[in-house]
Design a protein around this motif. Structure first.
Motif, PDB file in Angstrom:
ATOM      1  N   ILE A  67       0.839  -1.203   0.000  1.00 46.78           N
ATOM      2  CA  ILE A  67       0.000   0.000   0.000  1.00 46.78           C
ATOM      3  C   ILE A  67       0.874   1.253   0.000  1.00 46.78           C
ATOM      4  O   ILE A  67       0.625   2.201  -0.747  1.00 46.78           O
ATOM      5  CB  ILE A  67      -0.943  -0.006   1.225  1.00 46.78           C
ATOM      6  CG1 ILE A  67      -1.963  -1.153   1.105  1.00 46.78           C
ATOM      7  CG2 ILE A  67      -1.667   1.335   1.353  1.00 46.78           C
ATOM      8  CD1 ILE A  67      -2.812  -1.339   2.346  1.00 46.78           C
ATOM      9  N   TRP A  68       1.922   1.252   0.841  1.00 44.84           N
ATOM     10  CA  TRP A  68       2.810   2.411   0.923  1.00 44.84           C
ATOM     11  C   TRP A  68       3.546   2.633  -0.394  1.00 44.84           C
ATOM     12  O   TRP A  68       3.764   3.770  -0.808  1.00 44.84           O
ATOM     13  CB  TRP A  68       3.791   2.224   2.072  1.00 44.84           C
ATOM     14  CG  TRP A  68       4.731   3.379   2.268  1.00 44.84           C
ATOM     15  CD1 TRP A  68       6.076   3.367   2.125  1.00 44.84           C
ATOM     16  CD2 TRP A  68       4.382   4.717   2.622  1.00 44.84           C
ATOM     17  NE1 TRP A  68       6.609   4.608   2.376  1.00 44.84           N
ATOM     18  CE2 TRP A  68       5.586   5.456   2.687  1.00 44.84           C
ATOM     19  CE3 TRP A  68       3.180   5.365   2.909  1.00 44.84           C
ATOM     20  CZ2 TRP A  68       5.612   6.808   3.009  1.00 44.84           C
ATOM     21  CZ3 TRP A  68       3.202   6.721   3.234  1.00 44.84           C
ATOM     22  CH2 TRP A  68       4.411   7.418   3.277  1.00 44.84           C
ATOM     23  N   ALA A  69       3.905   1.535  -1.078  1.00 45.09           N
ATOM     24  CA  ALA A  69       4.591   1.656  -2.366  1.00 45.09           C
ATOM     25  C   ALA A  69       3.689   2.294  -3.417  1.00 45.09           C
ATOM     26  O   ALA A  69       4.180   2.914  -4.373  1.00 45.09           O
ATOM     27  CB  ALA A  69       5.069   0.288  -2.847  1.00 45.09           C
ATOM     28  N   GLY A  70       2.374   2.156  -3.237  1.00 42.41           N
ATOM     29  CA  GLY A  70       1.443   2.744  -4.190  1.00 42.41           C
ATOM     30  C   GLY A  70       1.169   4.217  -3.943  1.00 42.41           C
ATOM     31  O   GLY A  70       0.525   4.888  -4.770  1.00 42.41           O
ATOM     32  N   VAL A  71       1.650   4.752  -2.823  1.00 42.46           N
ATOM     33  CA  VAL A  71       1.483   6.179  -2.528  1.00 42.46           C
ATOM     34  C   VAL A  71       2.368   6.986  -3.465  1.00 42.46           C
ATOM     35  O   VAL A  71       3.517   6.609  -3.731  1.00 42.46           O
ATOM     36  CB  VAL A  71       1.847   6.462  -1.051  1.00 42.46           C
ATOM     37  CG1 VAL A  71       1.825   7.959  -0.763  1.00 42.46           C
ATOM     38  CG2 VAL A  71       0.908   5.718  -0.126  1.00 42.46           C
ATOM     39  N   PRO A  72       1.891   8.109  -4.017  1.00 40.32           N
ATOM     40  CA  PRO A  72       2.719   8.928  -4.917  1.00 40.32           C
ATOM     41  C   PRO A  72       4.052   9.308  -4.276  1.00 40.32           C
ATOM     42  O   PRO A  72       4.135   9.524  -3.064  1.00 40.32           O
ATOM     43  CB  PRO A  72       1.844  10.163  -5.168  1.00 40.32           C
ATOM     44  CG  PRO A  72       0.442   9.686  -4.964  1.00 40.32           C
ATOM     45  CD  PRO A  72       0.530   8.657  -3.884  1.00 40.32           C
ATOM     46  N   LEU A  73       5.095   9.410  -5.112  1.00 38.64           N
ATOM     47  CA  LEU A  73       6.436   9.703  -4.625  1.00 38.64           C
ATOM     48  C   LEU A  73       6.494  11.023  -3.859  1.00 38.64           C
ATOM     49  O   LEU A  73       7.232  11.151  -2.872  1.00 38.64           O
ATOM     50  CB  LEU A  73       7.418   9.736  -5.800  1.00 38.64           C
ATOM     51  CG  LEU A  73       8.870  10.089  -5.457  1.00 38.64           C
ATOM     52  CD1 LEU A  73       9.455   9.108  -4.446  1.00 38.64           C
ATOM     53  CD2 LEU A  73       9.727  10.108  -6.725  1.00 38.64           C
ATOM     54  N   GLY A  74       5.712  12.008  -4.299  1.00 37.27           N
ATOM     55  CA  GLY A  74       5.727  13.295  -3.615  1.00 37.27           C
ATOM     56  C   GLY A  74       5.351  13.175  -2.148  1.00 37.27           C
ATOM     57  O   GLY A  74       5.971  13.805  -1.280  1.00 37.27           O
ATOM     58  N   TRP A  75       4.347  12.354  -1.855  1.00 32.72           N
ATOM     59  CA  TRP A  75       3.934  12.153  -0.463  1.00 32.72           C
ATOM     60  C   TRP A  75       4.977  11.362   0.309  1.00 32.72           C
ATOM     61  O   TRP A  75       5.243  11.637   1.483  1.00 32.72           O
ATOM     62  CB  TRP A  75       2.582  11.431  -0.414  1.00 32.72           C
ATOM     63  CG  TRP A  75       1.445  12.295  -0.845  1.00 32.72           C
ATOM     64  CD1 TRP A  75       0.817  12.296  -2.055  1.00 32.72           C
ATOM     65  CD2 TRP A  75       0.813  13.325  -0.069  1.00 32.72           C
ATOM     66  NE1 TRP A  75      -0.172  13.244  -2.092  1.00 32.72           N
ATOM     67  CE2 TRP A  75      -0.205  13.892  -0.878  1.00 32.72           C
ATOM     68  CE3 TRP A  75       0.992  13.810   1.226  1.00 32.72           C
ATOM     69  CZ2 TRP A  75      -1.016  14.927  -0.430  1.00 32.72           C
ATOM     70  CZ3 TRP A  75       0.182  14.839   1.686  1.00 32.72           C
ATOM     71  CH2 TRP A  75      -0.810  15.381   0.846  1.00 32.72           C
TER      72      TRP A  75
END
Length: 306
Positions: A67-75
């Motif tokens: 799930i964390w890997a799917g968070v946008p890089l900016g966040w």
């Protein structure tokens, strides 16, 4: 002049980043008059923790990590800036506890102790992350380059310089305009009076170490995309940080900032004409200044001279 402009801008940017590295060092050495050679290793830990958060390579259950890997890089990058210094802060608490036996004694004891701690932390980094180099990814909005005056400029360097300016301003406000800053400065000059006023000197010193540690880690996060991440990057940070503090004058906030800018400009301009002299130039600058002013540009007498 246009050919020289990139080197001037690069020197100014590098100077602000040198000043950012030296901020935490300045608090501990300048205000508490304690030599913390582990500052560079804390800088490196900040970069590695940021890499673990942004990549992501966190010790989380597989589902949560996905799930964390799917968070946008900016966040993820923003989270790295905010969380990495917090994760490094406990190391500062431990170092301060170990250094308590050196308070009031010859500064050489603190120097040797923190040198040993720096070696331990560097080996710990190698044990956890290995010896290979890593790159901290940055969001698309602040990566890449842009064209100006027929020259290509790095977006991230400008963003890092702006961040350094903001960090310098915040530290100045904390040191010069808050009760905490007043207590820190008072404790550095007369610890007996501070204790007589009912202030817990042990907690105050721990707070300074934690603040300095978090600043070191923050600098590591910001410098990681420029310098790269490797186990010995702490040495690359602590040497210019110590040089900037000595050049500006121990205990002088603006001395550290101005010295950082001077070192950055000297390194940037010397690199324009003789790249092999770029790093050597900052040591030559230090020799030149301390030859005529042993306490640095804005330094005052310190207990380190006793």
């Amino acid at each position: 002049m246009i050919d020289l402009l990139p080197h001037l801008v690069n020197g100014l940017t590098l100077g602000l980043l040198f000043a950012l590295i030296a901020l935490g060092f300045m608090l501990i050495l300048g205000l508490m008059e304690q030599i913390n050679l582990a500052h560079g290793s804390l800088f490196a830990l900040g970069a590695y923790f940021a890499f673990a958060i942004a990549t992501p390579r966190l010790p989380l259950p597989p589902d949560m990590l996905k799930i964390w890997a799917g968070v946008p890089l900016g966040w993820r990058y923003t989270a790295a800036i905010l969380i990495a210094p917090v994760l490094v802060a406990p190391f500062g608490v431990v170092i301060e506890r170990l250094m308590r036996r050196t308070y009031g004694r010859d500064p050489l004891y603190g120097l040797l102790l923190t040198f040993g701690i720096a070696m331990v932390l560097e080996d710990l980094i190698r044990a956890v992350w290995g010896t290979r180099d890593y790159v901290l990814p940055v969001p698309r909005d602040i990566s890449g380059g842009f064209l100006f005056l027929d020259l290509i400029w790095s977006r991230y360097r400008f963003w890092a310089a702006a961040f350094a300016i903001a960090a310098i301003a915040i530290v100045w406000l904390v040191v010069e305009r808050t009760r905490f800053g007043a207590m820190v400065k008072a404790g550095a000059h007369d610890s007996e009076i501070v204790q007589a006023l009912g202030i817990d000197l042990k907690k105050l010193r721990t707070g300074v170490f934690v603040f300095g540690t978090m600043l070191a880690a923050l600098a590591g996060v910001i410098l990681a995309p420029i310098w790269g991440i490797r186990p010995h990057m702490g040495v690359d940070a602590v040497v210019p940080a110590f040089l900037v503090i000595v050049l500006g004058g121990v205990g002088s906030f603006w001395g550290a900032v101005i010295a950082g800018l001077l070192v950055g400009m000297v390194v940037g301009l010397s690199g324009a004409y003789a790249s092999e002299w770029s790093l050597l130039s900052m040591y030559l600058l230090l020799i030149l200044v301390v030859t005529f002013r042993a306490r640095g540009l804005f330094g005052k007498k310190s207990v380190l001279e006793a």
